[in-house]
Design a protein around this motif. Structure first.
Motif, PDB file in Angstrom:
ATOM      1  N   ASN A 174       0.795  -1.229   0.000  1.00  0.00           N
ATOM      2  CA  ASN A 174       0.000   0.000   0.000  1.00  0.00           C
ATOM      3  C   ASN A 174       0.828   1.279   0.000  1.00  0.00           C
ATOM      4  O   ASN A 174       0.272   2.376  -0.029  1.00  0.00           O
ATOM      5  N   ALA A 175       2.148   1.125   0.061  1.00  0.00           N
ATOM      6  CA  ALA A 175       2.999   2.306   0.251  1.00  0.00           C
ATOM      7  C   ALA A 175       2.829   3.322  -0.888  1.00  0.00           C
ATOM      8  O   ALA A 175       2.672   4.518  -0.644  1.00  0.00           O
ATOM      9  N   LEU A 176       2.814   2.808  -2.111  1.00  0.00           N
ATOM     10  CA  LEU A 176       2.742   3.699  -3.262  1.00  0.00           C
ATOM     11  C   LEU A 176       1.400   4.455  -3.301  1.00  0.00           C
ATOM     12  O   LEU A 176       1.360   5.674  -3.489  1.00  0.00           O
ATOM     13  N   SER A 177       0.310   3.722  -3.095  1.00  0.00           N
ATOM     14  CA  SER A 177      -0.992   4.388  -3.197  1.00  0.00           C
ATOM     15  C   SER A 177      -1.197   5.352  -2.018  1.00  0.00           C
ATOM     16  O   SER A 177      -1.782   6.424  -2.190  1.00  0.00           O
ATOM     17  N   ALA A 178      -0.689   4.995  -0.826  1.00  0.00           N
ATOM     18  CA  ALA A 178      -0.844   5.899   0.332  1.00  0.00           C
ATOM     19  C   ALA A 178      -0.031   7.176   0.116  1.00  0.00           C
ATOM     20  O   ALA A 178      -0.473   8.280   0.456  1.00  0.00           O
ATOM     21  N   TYR A 179       1.141   7.017  -0.464  1.00  0.00           N
ATOM     22  CA  TYR A 179       1.983   8.195  -0.748  1.00  0.00           C
ATOM     23  C   TYR A 179       1.287   9.103  -1.779  1.00  0.00           C
ATOM     24  O   TYR A 179       1.220  10.319  -1.618  1.00  0.00           O
ATOM     25  N   GLU A 180       0.715   8.488  -2.814  1.00  0.00           N
ATOM     26  CA  GLU A 180       0.025   9.294  -3.833  1.00  0.00           C
ATOM     27  C   GLU A 180      -1.182  10.024  -3.224  1.00  0.00           C
ATOM     28  O   GLU A 180      -1.462  11.172  -3.561  1.00  0.00           O
ATOM     29  N   HIS A 181      -1.871   9.321  -2.329  1.00  0.00           N
ATOM     30  CA  HIS A 181      -3.031   9.939  -1.679  1.00  0.00           C
ATOM     31  C   HIS A 181      -2.593  11.191  -0.909  1.00  0.00           C
ATOM     32  O   HIS A 181      -3.250  12.226  -0.936  1.00  0.00           O
ATOM     33  N   THR A 182      -1.446  11.086  -0.260  1.00  0.00           N
ATOM     34  CA  THR A 182      -0.917  12.220   0.513  1.00  0.00           C
ATOM     35  C   THR A 182      -0.603  13.398  -0.404  1.00  0.00           C
ATOM     36  O   THR A 182      -0.978  14.542  -0.125  1.00  0.00           O
ATOM     37  N   ILE A 183       0.081  13.108  -1.509  1.00  0.00           N
ATOM     38  CA  ILE A 183       0.435  14.192  -2.436  1.00  0.00           C
ATOM     39  C   ILE A 183      -0.840  14.859  -2.974  1.00  0.00           C
ATOM     40  O   ILE A 183      -0.915  16.077  -3.113  1.00  0.00           O
ATOM     41  N   SER A 184      -1.873  14.037  -3.230  1.00  0.00           N
ATOM     42  CA  SER A 184      -3.107  14.621  -3.767  1.00  0.00           C
ATOM     43  C   SER A 184      -3.745  15.558  -2.730  1.00  0.00           C
ATOM     44  O   SER A 184      -4.265  16.613  -3.076  1.00  0.00           O
ATOM     45  N   PHE A 185      -3.680  15.194  -1.449  1.00  0.00           N
ATOM     46  CA  PHE A 185      -4.198  16.089  -0.402  1.00  0.00           C
ATOM     47  C   PHE A 185      -3.416  17.402  -0.375  1.00  0.00           C
ATOM     48  O   PHE A 185      -3.988  18.485  -0.293  1.00  0.00           O
ATOM     49  N   ILE A 186      -2.082  17.279  -0.417  1.00  0.00           N
ATOM     50  CA  ILE A 186      -1.249  18.489  -0.322  1.00  0.00           C
ATOM     51  C   ILE A 186      -1.620  19.464  -1.442  1.00  0.00           C
ATOM     52  O   ILE A 186      -1.896  20.644  -1.206  1.00  0.00           O
ATOM     53  N   LEU A 187      -1.679  18.942  -2.666  1.00  0.00           N
ATOM     54  CA  LEU A 187      -1.928  19.835  -3.808  1.00  0.00           C
ATOM     55  C   LEU A 187      -3.351  20.392  -3.790  1.00  0.00           C
ATOM     56  O   LEU A 187      -3.561  21.578  -4.041  1.00  0.00           O
ATOM     57  N   ALA A 188      -4.323  19.539  -3.475  1.00  0.00           N
ATOM     58  CA  ALA A 188      -5.718  20.018  -3.463  1.00  0.00           C
ATOM     59  C   ALA A 188      -5.915  21.069  -2.368  1.00  0.00           C
ATOM     60  O   ALA A 188      -6.693  22.012  -2.536  1.00  0.00           O
ATOM     61  N   LEU A 189      -5.181  20.908  -1.245  1.00  0.00           N
ATOM     62  CA  LEU A 189      -5.339  21.895  -0.166  1.00  0.00           C
ATOM     63  C   LEU A 189      -4.711  23.229  -0.545  1.00  0.00           C
ATOM     64  O   LEU A 189      -5.365  24.266  -0.453  1.00  0.00           O
ATOM     65  N   ILE A 190      -3.448  23.202  -0.987  1.00  0.00           N
ATOM     66  CA  ILE A 190      -2.787  24.510  -1.202  1.00  0.00           C
ATOM     67  C   ILE A 190      -3.334  25.238  -2.441  1.00  0.00           C
ATOM     68  O   ILE A 190      -3.229  26.440  -2.549  1.00  0.00           O
ATOM     69  N   LYS A 191      -3.951  24.481  -3.344  1.00  0.00           N
ATOM     70  CA  LYS A 191      -4.582  25.124  -4.513  1.00  0.00           C
ATOM     71  C   LYS A 191      -6.081  25.342  -4.271  1.00  0.00           C
ATOM     72  O   LYS A 191      -6.809  25.806  -5.145  1.00  0.00           O
ATOM     73  N   GLN A 192      -6.552  24.951  -3.074  1.00  0.00           N
ATOM     74  CA  GLN A 192      -7.895  25.277  -2.567  1.00  0.00           C
ATOM     75  C   GLN A 192      -9.050  24.837  -3.481  1.00  0.00           C
ATOM     76  O   GLN A 192     -10.032  25.571  -3.653  1.00  0.00           O
ATOM     77  N   HIS A 193      -8.939  23.649  -4.062  1.00  0.00           N
ATOM     78  CA  HIS A 193      -9.955  23.157  -5.004  1.00  0.00           C
ATOM     79  C   HIS A 193     -11.371  23.249  -4.440  1.00  0.00           C
ATOM     80  O   HIS A 193     -12.295  23.705  -5.115  1.00  0.00           O
ATOM     81  N   GLN A 194     -11.504  22.771  -3.204  1.00  0.00           N
ATOM     82  CA  GLN A 194     -12.848  22.668  -2.642  1.00  0.00           C
ATOM     83  C   GLN A 194     -13.468  24.052  -2.404  1.00  0.00           C
ATOM     84  O   GLN A 194     -14.637  24.281  -2.668  1.00  0.00           O
TER      85      GLN A 194
END
Ligand code: MLT
Length: 300
Positions: free
Chosen positions: A88-108
């Protein structure tokens, strides 16, 4: 041959490979003769459960986190516990990166801004990756990937991991810092450590007070590492700029009010929910089974 009991759903591919190898006859539903059990994340392997399996010799945890297994009791009973750490390491890491980018670019936030006909107004500016000072807690399989990727993308990154040697830090090319000093330095905090006595409530109200900058907060590890009580206060006071979490104190999670903040991203523990992660997990479990139960024989 050791008899194996499967306590939680395994992917179809697992059963397909078991069939192809003619292993099915070595699986059982009878607790009293099971020597190997396979669990995933739901089974709480506590003292009471150990009693139900008098012949148990091996627990296979299909997945990474071992916090649902009483390891002391397993050791006392001389039971080997194995997990599938790479799956699960790869998918968990990707999930983390997706959170970082979605947060700082304020998608929601931007989406709700558009939906309420407030085109581009009332929301502070997005961040760039080079604005980030990321503190990675737990620099193992997931944390290392997060750190390296964010370094390459232009963020400053420091790591906290008391279990790494100086040589390992050097090899990883990641700078270390203490948790206390890291809290004063960072503006993004992301957790990649296991849940244990040391890390339960690792980030609590007291820790929040130690921050010198407002932070983005990410958790794709285990819910209990962050004390949920600090979230409403942290978000209200804007010491937490945004929070992305895939994990909760209890799962399934009873939705709390703080989830309604537009700078909070929540996903239902799906960091490992990809086709490829399930496939890797299946093959890691099969390899362990082949070793313990089938004398190294089997083809997949
Ligand atoms: C893990 O520990 O591997 C992940 O949390 C996913 C899971 O086991 O469900």
């Amino acid at each position: 041959m050791m008899k194996t009991l499967v306590l939680e759903d395994m992917p179809n591919l697992f059963w397909q490979k078991v069939n192809e190898n003619n292993w099915l006859g070595h699986f059982t539903k009878d607790n009293s003769i099971a020597e190997i059990v396979i669990i995933r994340t739901k089974t709480q392997f506590n003292k009471k459960l150990f009693i139900k399996y008098p012949n148990l010799k091996v627990i296979i945890r299909a997945g990474t986190g071992m916090d649902n297994i009483d390891m002391k009791e397993a050791k006392r009973r001389d039971i080997t516990v194995l997990n599938t750490p790479e799956a699960n390491a790869l998918s968990a890491y990707e999930h983390t990166i997706s959170f970082i980018l979605a947060l700082i670019k304020q998608h929601q936030k931007w989406k709700s801004n558009i939906l309420s006909n407030n085109w581009k107004s009332g929301i502070s500016k997005n961040w760039e990756i080079s604005d980030l000072k990321i503190l990675v807690i737990g620099v193992g399989r997931v944390g290392t990937r997060v750190a390296k990727t964010m370094q390459i993308l232009g963020a400053e990154v420091l790591g906290v991991d008391p279990y790494l040697t100086n040589r390992e830090w050097k090899e990883k090319k990641i700078e270390k810092i203490t948790y206390q000093n890291g809290l004063k330095w960072c503006n993004l905090l992301t957790f990649h450590c296991p849940l244990n006595n040391e890390t339960t409530d690792y980030f609590d109200l007291g820790t929040l007070d130690k921050l010198e900058n407002p932070i983005w907060l990410i958790n794709t590890a285990r819910g209990k590492i962050i004390n949920e009580k600090l979230l409403p206060k942290g978000l209200q006071d804007k010491m937490i700029l945004g929070f992305g979490t895939d994990v909760f104190k209890e799962e399934p999670w009873k939705v709390k009010n703080y989830a309604k903040f537009k700078n909070v991203l929540v996903t239902p523990h799906v960091g490992a929910f990809t086709k490829k992660a399930k496939k890797r997990m299946t093959f890691e479990v099969l390899k362990v089974l082949r070793h313990f139960a089938f004398n190294g024989k089997g083809d997949f």
